[in-house]
Write an enzyme that holds these catalytic residues in place. Sequence first.
Site, PDB file in Angstrom:
ATOM      1  N   ASP A   1       2.477  -9.519   5.990  1.00 29.70           N
ATOM      2  CA  ASP A   1       3.074  -8.194   6.178  1.00 29.70           C
ATOM      3  C   ASP A   1       3.015  -7.360   4.906  1.00 29.70           C
ATOM      4  OD1 ASP A   1       3.620  -8.676   8.778  1.00 29.70           O
ATOM      5  OD2 ASP A   1       5.800  -8.731   8.599  1.00 29.70           O
TER       6      ASP A   1
ATOM      7  N   GLY B   1       8.367  -5.720   5.724  1.00 30.09           N
ATOM      8  CA  GLY B   1       7.820  -4.866   6.775  1.00 30.09           C
ATOM      9  C   GLY B   1       6.927  -3.743   6.288  1.00 30.09           C
TER      10      GLY B   1
ATOM     11  N   HIS C   1      11.416   0.531  14.601  1.00 29.94           N
ATOM     12  CA  HIS C   1      12.105  -0.613  13.999  1.00 29.94           C
ATOM     13  C   HIS C   1      13.418  -0.195  13.358  1.00 29.94           C
ATOM     14  CE1 HIS C   1       7.769  -1.614  14.077  1.00 29.94           C
ATOM     15  NE2 HIS C   1       8.188  -2.837  14.356  1.00 29.94           N
ATOM     16  N   HIS C   2      14.349  -1.108  13.308  1.00 27.42           N
ATOM     17  CA  HIS C   2      15.661  -0.851  12.712  1.00 27.42           C
ATOM     18  C   HIS C   2      15.524  -0.535  11.225  1.00 27.42           C
ATOM     19  CE1 HIS C   2      19.665  -2.591  11.131  1.00 27.42           C
ATOM     20  NE2 HIS C   2      19.880  -1.369  11.567  1.00 27.42           N
TER      21      HIS C   2
ATOM     22  N   ASP D   1      12.467   5.615  13.928  1.00 26.71           N
ATOM     23  CA  ASP D   1      11.356   4.672  13.900  1.00 26.71           C
ATOM     24  C   ASP D   1      11.554   3.645  15.026  1.00 26.71           C
ATOM     25  OD1 ASP D   1       9.280   3.742  11.455  1.00 26.71           O
ATOM     26  OD2 ASP D   1       9.934   2.087  12.723  1.00 26.71           O
TER      27      ASP D   1
ATOM     28  N   ASP E   1       5.867   5.153  15.033  1.00 24.32           N
ATOM     29  CA  ASP E   1       5.572   3.994  15.886  1.00 24.32           C
ATOM     30  C   ASP E   1       6.454   3.960  17.124  1.00 24.32           C
ATOM     31  OD1 ASP E   1       7.766   3.514  14.320  1.00 24.32           O
ATOM     32  OD2 ASP E   1       7.148   1.542  13.613  1.00 24.32           O
TER      33      ASP E   1
ATOM     34  N   TYR F   1       1.121   3.387  13.553  1.00 27.80           N
ATOM     35  CA  TYR F   1      -0.057   2.549  13.313  1.00 27.80           C
ATOM     36  C   TYR F   1      -1.252   2.927  14.170  1.00 27.80           C
ATOM     37  CZ  TYR F   1       3.857   0.450  11.087  1.00 27.80           C
ATOM     38  OH  TYR F   1       4.967   0.288  10.297  1.00 27.80           O
TER      39      TYR F   1
END
Length: 467
Positions: free
Chosen positions: A130, A180, A209-210, A207, A296, A335
């Site tokens: 990552d 990340g 993600h958190h 986002d 994303d 992405y």
Amino acid sequence: MAHNSWSDPDSSFATDFRTAKHTPFFEPIINTFNDGGYKPNVSYHYNPDVAAYHYGVRHPMKPFRLMLTDHLVSGYKLHEQMDLYQTERASKEELLNFHSADYIEFLQRITPQNSTKFADDLKKFNIGDDCPVFDGMYDYCQFYAGASLDASRKLISGMSDIAINWSGGLHHAKKYEPSGFCYVNDIVMAILNLLRVHPRVLYIDIDLHHGDGVQEAFYLTDRVMTVSFHKYNGEFFPGTGNYDETGVGKGKHFALNVPLQDGIDDSSYVKLFKSVIEPVITKFRPTVIIQQCGADSLGYDRLGCFNLNIKAHGECVKYVKSFGIPMMCLGGGGYTPRNVSRLWCYETSIMTNNELSSKLPDDIPFRSWFEPDYSLHPNLGDRFENKNTKKYLDNLRVQLMENLRYLNQAPSVQMQEIPPDLQNLTTDEETKILDRLKRESKFDKYKDEQRYYINKKDESRRGELLD
């Protein structure tokens, strides 16, 4: 006859080449009902060098998405509507404002060529698939962090009402390690700078993600409220962000998490977002807002699982802007580069009060990336089944309102001397700048005297002498 908008590519009215050449790609939005005619001063903070860095061939993070974004912004002529700042790198001292000294020194020393000598440090600092080691990694961190710090300074000084840095928003980085795809946390550094002047900072994260790195950094304080909308099932990265994570100690109830399931659509997301953000702003009364606009969460993202279209994502940003509070817009995840650049260009137009033609300008570089439709608004909303049932969203909203019930009043801050800002300048550099300003001031005074003499001479009557 149906009305055809100037921005409609399917309009039945054809224009000749010369007319099309001089037709603007945007139309100013003046005194709209939604924002009450709010016309903020917007600044755009960028450094073209950021787009040149490369995580690796197979890595999903592609910094060149920033180059595509800049080309779209300039192709639509939006750069003419903003103050443009080509930003400097963040200094080591500025990075140390949040990150630990041993971690920053590791980032400075590690390269792909010498990484084998740092085997123990690679494990210690969570370097892996990552967060790989790549050429210029430390320089890359300095560039995107420097842009966010510059944006924060423009907000503090009042030079900007809204400051944009699409290269920032890397919200997973921790004090001691990367996470990340994020190496240094530019958001935390910008908030720390804003807290020198602003009593309360609201951080909003849309986002996929958190925003765990930002939440963790301010989990114990009531001066920063973090609100994150993201996918959560206990396993999806980073594995945090359930609604029961609300803060600790003085920061209790100043973290709000909105866990969502796969496939949420435009109407559900926007309705939930507005129903949460309105009471948050009303109760917390932030004096500045940072919005992380991770792309994303769009449909058809390479790592994504939502069904959001560009206009719905932008509607959330527009809603926050409508409160008229000083605001910083940052990038983040995303992405599928062509959709990332479309989104951030569209949200730049929202900040500058402009409506864009849905047909992309013909002369932008890398236009082939946007084929086959060459549109700013492709359909992204039909990839996944929406698992967010009405019952689930209603129950979630009730739980979130219960969490917000404890915010009876905005926390106050005692008046005290404002701590100094790290301006990325050494003492010698600062002295040189002051000396130059003094010399320029003396020269300006001399020129003013000269202009006064010339003006008086011009005003004198014929035959008069002027000393």
